[in-house]
Design an enzyme around this catalytic site. Structure first.
Site, PDB file in Angstrom:
ATOM      1  N   CYS A 118     -32.563 -26.798 -30.432  1.00 16.43           N
ATOM      2  CA  CYS A 118     -33.386 -25.849 -31.192  1.00 16.43           C
ATOM      3  C   CYS A 118     -33.528 -26.311 -32.638  1.00 16.43           C
ATOM      4  O   CYS A 118     -32.534 -26.566 -33.307  1.00 16.43           O
ATOM      5  CB  CYS A 118     -32.739 -24.467 -31.145  1.00 16.43           C
ATOM      6  SG  CYS A 118     -33.581 -23.289 -32.176  1.00 16.43           S
ATOM      7  N   CYS A 133     -16.725  -6.910 -23.503  1.00 12.14           N
ATOM      8  CA  CYS A 133     -17.574  -7.873 -24.202  1.00 12.14           C
ATOM      9  C   CYS A 133     -16.887  -8.333 -25.487  1.00 12.14           C
ATOM     10  O   CYS A 133     -17.502  -8.989 -26.317  1.00 12.14           O
ATOM     11  CB  CYS A 133     -18.950  -7.280 -24.492  1.00 12.14           C
ATOM     12  SG  CYS A 133     -18.883  -5.771 -25.442  1.00 12.14           S
TER      13      CYS A 133
END
Ligand code: SAH
Length: 456
Positions: free
Chosen positions: A71, A406
């Protein structure tokens, strides 16, 4: 002249934000851009008492795990902080992070952490993309916030987004530019468009978050979006109004300019209705594996009552319902609970009940009223479970607690509490790579209790 702030060191491990960790005479230095296994020349730029921050001056010997980040915005964005590290190593780093947290924070010395389940594919995996909008009428910026700031940086592409989300974003940008629609200016609390968000399931929904109720040229936007060549049809276009000076993305009020405020999404054989305001796992390639593992750890025989706390739209509840006598789901977001109830009907599931409220407030009176879970599933947000809830669960004494996490630091903290106060043991943990190229980790663990307690 020598500079005592400059040193060379191998990169031993990786911090929570993806920085490499180097040592300068035993002193820990965090280095952005360094990869585990690199040998680096580093300059210490900030010293705290027990650790410091350093600038990567030179990679003297690159790590075999180092890869070229695909990226172009890798350094500017701060989203995919592990993109310069090969995927296998990312998976190993995540396993190691789980192991460290569970041993160091949780004190689980003999815990076995399984290999991280990979995401296949690990690029373009996200089913939801949310882009902030900023800049000015003459220079619209849509993309991401620069790290630790609220300056919006334009993004031309994103390695983890859904390709449809990019097509929508480009069309949206062109519409704003053509009709000179004002982006929101956070400092002055002026302007219009704050965020553009899309979510993909069986169909796609687009949400425009606006400071004002009225937006010009909405019909044009609707026609543009509906004529795009996407991999799925658009099922809804919603305007969400957020007129507050706040970091929260969504406001309370909304209206649709096309279709519905929800989409349908399928996980295994269950179809879920997902309101745009409800939480839904962002990686469809690993979510089914994660839920299957949770189901396997519950080891249901058909006679159990299961509590699914922090249940969202009933995702895990409905996954478990077929194997249980009864499932009780608890969730704080009203829209999500409405979806959960409808989802039960949609899938002909009659043994699931849902309650709206904070789990720590809803569970104690439920238990007092006589509900008793054999198995409890918790899937809290990053801050973990409220201690009041831990106590309510511990006193109810279920045989099993399946913890879906998470944030492994709060998993470790909560599991420690459950062990110390209520005798729950945890033997192993299963990391899942829901968030490839970032340092985030999803993890499932089973807590069991062999101590026989008289429940009063
Ligand atoms: N199990 C679901 C949702 C997990 S995300 C799934 O896998 O899809 C965590 C959920 O907890 C979110 O839906 C959030 O709205 C909810 N939540 C946050 N704080 C809560 C609380 N105190 N009590 C109950 N639910 C809460």
């Amino acid at each position: 002249m020598t500079n005592s702030n400059i040193f060379t060191s191998p990169i031993y491990s990786v911090s929570e934000d993806g920085s490499g960790i180097a040592k300068c005479d035993g002193y820990t230095v965090f280095v952005k851009g360094a990869v585990i296994g690199d040998e680096c020349k580093i300059e210490i730029t900030k010293r705290n008492k027990t650790y410091g921050f350093g600038k990567l001056l030179e990679v003297i010997k690159p790590s075999p795990s180092r890869v070229e980040p695909i990226c172009p915005q890798f350094h500017a964005c701060g989203g995919c902080t592990l993109l310069h590290t090969d995927y296998d190593t990312q998976l190993k780093i995540k396993r190691e992070t789980v192991l460290n947290a569970l041993t160091r924070i949780g004190g689980f010395e003999d815990i076995f952490v399984h290999d991280t389940t990979p995401s296949v594919p690990n690029f373009n995996y996200r089913n939801k993309s949310q882009y902030p909008v900023g800049g000015s009428v003459n220079d619209v910026k849509i993309g991401f916030y620069a790290p630790r700031s609220h300056n919006v940086v334009n993004s031309a592409s994103c390695a983890i987004e859904n390709p449809d989300a990019r097509i929508i974003l480009d069309a949206f940008r062109a519409w704003m530019e053509k009709y000179r629609i004002a982006p929101y200016n956070e400092a002055e609390h002026k302007g219009t468009i704050r965020h553009i968000y899309s979510r993909s399931g069986e169909s796609i929904m687009v949400v425009i978050v606006s400071r004002t109720r009225e937006i010009e040229q909405l019909d044009e936007l609707k026609n543009t979006l509906l004529n795009l060549k996407l991999s799925k049809p658009i099922g809804g276009i919603v305007v969400n109004i957020n007129s507050q000076k706040t970091n929260t993305i969504l406001g309370k009020y909304d209206y649709t300019i096309y279709g519905e405020k929800f989409i349908y999404a399928k996980i295994e054989e269950i179809t879920y209705k997902v309101n745009y305001k409800s939480f839904f796992q962002v990686n469809p390639y690993t979510t089914n594996l994660l839920y299957k593992k949770a189901l396997e750890l519950c080891a249901l025989t058909g006679s159990e009552t299961v509590f699914d706390l922090y249940c969202g739209i009933g995702t895990i509840s409905l996954f478990l319902a077929k194997g249980a006598k009864k499932v009780i789901g608890v969730e704080i977001v009203p829209e999500a609970i409405e979806d959960a109830r409808e989802n039960a009907k949609l899938n002909n599931i009659e043994n699931a009940e849902f309650y709206c409220g904070a789990a720590e407030d809803v569970c104690p009176p439920l238990i007092k009223a006589g509900e008793k879970a054999d198995v409890v599933v918790v899937d809290p947000p990053r801050k973990g479970c409220d201690e009041k809830l831990i106590d309510a669960i511990g006193k109810m004494h279920p045989d099993k607690i399946v913890y879906v996490s998470c944030n492994v630091a709060t998993l470790a903290r909560d599991a420690k509490l459950l062990r110390e106060k209520y005798g729950y043991e945890m033997k192993d943990a299963f990391p899942f790579d829901q968030f490839p190229h970032s340092t985030h980790i999803e993890c499932v663990a089973l807590l069991t209790n062999s101590i026989c307690v008289e429940v009063i």
